[in-house]
Design an enzyme around this catalytic site. Structure first.
Site, PDB file in Angstrom:
ATOM      1  N   GLU A  37      37.385  44.740  38.958  1.00  0.00           N
ATOM      2  CA  GLU A  37      36.394  44.739  40.032  1.00  0.00           C
ATOM      3  C   GLU A  37      37.016  44.651  41.435  1.00  0.00           C
ATOM      4  OE1 GLU A  37      32.713  42.666  37.622  1.00  0.00           O
ATOM      5  OE2 GLU A  37      34.072  41.320  38.681  1.00  0.00           O
TER       6      GLU A  37
ATOM      7  N   HIS B  46      39.157  39.750  43.571  1.00  0.00           N
ATOM      8  CA  HIS B  46      38.793  38.354  43.256  1.00  0.00           C
ATOM      9  C   HIS B  46      39.785  37.379  43.905  1.00  0.00           C
ATOM     10  CE1 HIS B  46      35.346  39.021  40.648  1.00  0.00           C
ATOM     11  NE2 HIS B  46      36.000  39.974  40.004  1.00  0.00           N
TER      12      HIS B  46
ATOM     13  N   TRP C 202      36.950  45.162  28.570  1.00  0.00           N
ATOM     14  CA  TRP C 202      35.721  44.353  28.747  1.00  0.00           C
ATOM     15  C   TRP C 202      34.490  45.186  29.052  1.00  0.00           C
ATOM     16  CZ3 TRP C 202      32.653  43.442  33.179  1.00  0.00           C
ATOM     17  CH2 TRP C 202      33.124  43.993  34.384  1.00  0.00           C
TER      18      TRP C 202
ATOM     19  N   ASP D 290      40.155  32.752  41.439  1.00  0.00           N
ATOM     20  CA  ASP D 290      39.070  33.705  41.692  1.00  0.00           C
ATOM     21  C   ASP D 290      38.558  33.476  43.119  1.00  0.00           C
ATOM     22  OD1 ASP D 290      36.823  35.540  41.333  1.00  0.00           O
ATOM     23  OD2 ASP D 290      37.098  35.229  39.181  1.00  0.00           O
TER      24      ASP D 290
ATOM     25  N   THR E  51      31.861  31.018  33.941  1.00  0.00           N
ATOM     26  CA  THR E  51      31.090  29.780  34.124  1.00  0.00           C
ATOM     27  C   THR E  51      30.243  29.720  35.397  1.00  0.00           C
ATOM     28  OG1 THR E  51      33.028  28.710  35.106  1.00  0.00           O
ATOM     29  CG2 THR E  51      32.700  28.422  32.730  1.00  0.00           C
ATOM     30  N   GLU E  52      29.875  30.877  35.961  1.00  0.00           N
ATOM     31  CA  GLU E  52      29.000  30.826  37.132  1.00  0.00           C
ATOM     32  C   GLU E  52      27.792  29.928  36.874  1.00  0.00           C
ATOM     33  OE1 GLU E  52      30.211  33.654  35.810  1.00  0.00           O
ATOM     34  OE2 GLU E  52      30.458  35.225  37.311  1.00  0.00           O
TER      35      GLU E  52
HETATM   36  C1  TNX Z   1      32.515  40.348  35.281  1.00  0.00           C
HETATM   37  S1  TNX Z   1      34.561  40.596  33.194  1.00  0.00           S
HETATM   38  C2  TNX Z   1      33.667  39.719  35.701  1.00  0.00           C
HETATM   39  C3  TNX Z   1      33.631  38.289  36.074  1.00  0.00           C
HETATM   40  C4  TNX Z   1      32.249  37.722  35.975  1.00  0.00           C
HETATM   41  C5  TNX Z   1      31.569  38.247  34.730  1.00  0.00           C
HETATM   42  C6  TNX Z   1      30.228  37.657  34.467  1.00  0.00           C
HETATM   43  C7  TNX Z   1      35.412  40.640  34.398  1.00  0.00           C
HETATM   44  C8  TNX Z   1      36.745  41.085  34.142  1.00  0.00           C
HETATM   45  N1  TNX Z   1      34.907  40.309  35.611  1.00  0.00           N
HETATM   46  O1  TNX Z   1      34.182  38.118  37.358  1.00  0.00           O
HETATM   47  O2  TNX Z   1      32.342  36.336  35.933  1.00  0.00           O
HETATM   48  O3  TNX Z   1      31.447  39.651  34.830  1.00  0.00           O
HETATM   49  O4  TNX Z   1      29.731  38.033  33.194  1.00  0.00           O
END
Ligand code: TNX
Length: 513
Positions: free
Chosen positions: A311, A247, A377, A173, A454-455
């Protein structure tokens, strides 16, 4: 509630009979098939951790024994557990079935109330059990905060106790890279380490709110192979995730030429989503990721390989001459189609190696290769769309499965979390098959999983606190076909079940906190 019916996840059929079986240090364990060997080894180890008593494996049939017997007409994960006064028998056709039978047997032993020194009484009963879904997963983010391998094994032990069978391991990431890759040692010398980390919540974070402490780490290939085998012996497949095309900050910090702008970048000390991603117009990016995946495939034998896909901001791609040239050359409509072209490249690559690509639901945007599977998700919608289009789906809607969300709406005394509100009861009530799917479409739902981003989980104990007991509830939602689910009845089993977790030293959130 008596011990025998406290099994989590709840078995399909359980019938209680007359009388008891006594288990003690003298109880022999017998396998009539080598396929049961892992289950026996696990049972002996866990029995010892729970009680301090070592059981013995024996070669011969004896009365008063625990016997593992092959029954080839059972489906691979199914098992029959029969406890009778004269002996215990677990029947299954494959290693995972024997394993789940052993897990249920362990949960039948009332460790806290022995009838003598090292002696316990089990009720006579017959269990016939089968899982509802074939993908019962937890996702562990070892990037935002790194966990030592010894703890990952502990986590796998606790997963196994709940009959989870997939550990989706988030290994790359923006904030780090956690897999040793021989061809690119800079990934572990540079990308695996960040200078510091955000303190407090990202949304409130100012320019100075960092801890000033380096954070990082990685798993060597040997460690990864070891943990793959450790998980396999407990019925768990590890599905690695290598994030692309977004990411990717930790990679482009080491290899800025793999970005659109050339950087410079640093391994991110912040949480969130960033504009700089892999350049989709640069062939070196594809060569790099193929090299990485080739080494990843050697370590992880899983059918599915997760390529992220979530994302990915398209800001840089819009301005990048190479990306724009690629859009033109490939006849793509826009940047969304460029992302889907990117993902399709790796779908073809993985399919040619006999594997299957899975990615977060954004991979649907711009079209998806037929063989690819989707992890839904952003709610159920992605999963519904994918299943209707004939793709396999793993349900991971954040509303019901994000175990990084708060466990109670009263946040006093709770550790800082990303946000959200996901109480135990809501996880327990989770139904993985969306109502809008027909019976045929629903067959594409492989199962579901809980997410541990785990942020805000700085230490492994924090991961345990967020994961349990909610993962106990999720395990039941994914395994058990028994309907309707009664939350109060579940809670009464959970109280007994949590004693096992106490003895495993799991830092779960207490029920009546
Ligand atoms: C979204 S869920 C993200 C992660 C973050 C998370 C925090 C997803 C596929 N991407 O990069 O850690 O939200 O809840």
């Amino acid at each position: 509630m008596s011990q025998f019916s406290s099994i989590i996840p709840r078995p399909l059929e359980l019938e209680v009979g007359q009388g008891n079986f006594q288990i003690s240090r003298d109880t022999p364990l017998i396998a009539d098939t080598p396929v049961a060997q892992d289950a026996i080894a696990w049972f002996v180890g866990e029995f010892y951790s729970q009680s301090g008593i070592s059981l013995r494996q024996s070669g011969e049939g004896a009365s008063g024994a625990i016997t593992m017997r092959l029954q080839s007409d059972l489906a691979p994960e199914n098992y029959v557990l029969s406890i009778r006064p004269e002996g215990v028998e677990i029947r299954a056709s494959e290693a995972s079935g024997f394993f789940y039978g052993a897990v249920s047997l362990l949960q039948c032993v009332p460790f806290e109330s022995p009838i003598g020194v090292g002696e316990w009484q089990l009720p006579t009963l017959e269990i016939r059990d089968a899982p509802r879904f074939g993908w019962r997963g937890l996702m562990l983010d070892s990037v935002r905060h790194f966990q030592p391998l010894s703890w990952v094994k502990k986590f796998i032990d606790v997963m196994a106790l709940h009959k989870f069978n997939v550990l989706h391991w988030h290994l790359t990431d923006d904030q780090g890279w956690r897999v040793e890759i021989d061809k690119y040692p800079v990934l572990t010398s540079v990308s695996a380490w960040r200078k510091q980390s955000r303190v407090g919540h990202e949304l409130n974070g100012g320019d100075d709110d960092f801890d000033g402490r380096p954070h990082g780490g990685f798993y060597s290939k040997q460690q990864l192979r070891d943990v793959v085998a450790y998980a396999a012996a407990r019925g768990i497949t590890i599905v690695p995730e290598i994030e692309m095309p977004g990411h990717a900050t930790s990679v482009i910090a080491a290899y800025p030429d793999l970005s659109c702008t050339g950087g410079p970048f640093e391994v991110s000390p912040k949480w969130g989503i960033f504009d700089d991603v892999f350049c989709a117009g640069n062939d070196d990016v594809f060569r790099f990721l193929e090299d990485v995946l080739n080494e990843v495939l050697e370590i992880f034998p899983s059918q599915f390989i997760h390529v992220g896909g979530d994302e990915c901001h398209k800001t840089r791609w819009k301005e990048c001459p190479k990306c724009q040239a690629r859009i033109k050359a490939e006849g793509l409509a826009d940047e969304n189609e460029l992302q889907s072209w990117f993902v399709r490249h790796f779908d073809t690559f993985l399919s040619a190696k006999g594997r299957r690509l899975i990615g977060w639901d954004e991979i649907l945007e711009g079209g998806l290769a037929q063989n690819a599977a989707v992890m839904s998700w952003r709610g159920e919608e992605g999963g519904v769309a994918a299943a209707k289009a004939g793709h396999d789906v793993v349900m991971a809607p954040h509303q019901q499965t994000y175990l990084d969300y708060y466990q109670t709406s009263n946040r006093d005394g709770e550790p800082l979390s990303i946000g959200g509100d996901l109480p135990l009861s809501k996880v327990y009530a989770y139904e993985p098959i969306p109502q809008s799917l027909s019976a045929d479409e629903a067959k594409h739902v492989l199962g579901g999983q809980g997410q541990l981003w785990t942020e805000y989980m700085l230490r492994p104990e924090s991961v345990e606190y967020m994961a349990f007991p909610r993962a106990c509830a999720l395990a039941e939602a994914l395994w058990s076909s028994v309907q309707p689910r009664d939350f109060d009845e579940f809670l009464s089993r959970l109280e007994i079940h949590l004693r096992l977790l106490d003895r495993m030293n799991v830092n779960y959130r207490p029920l009546n906190k």
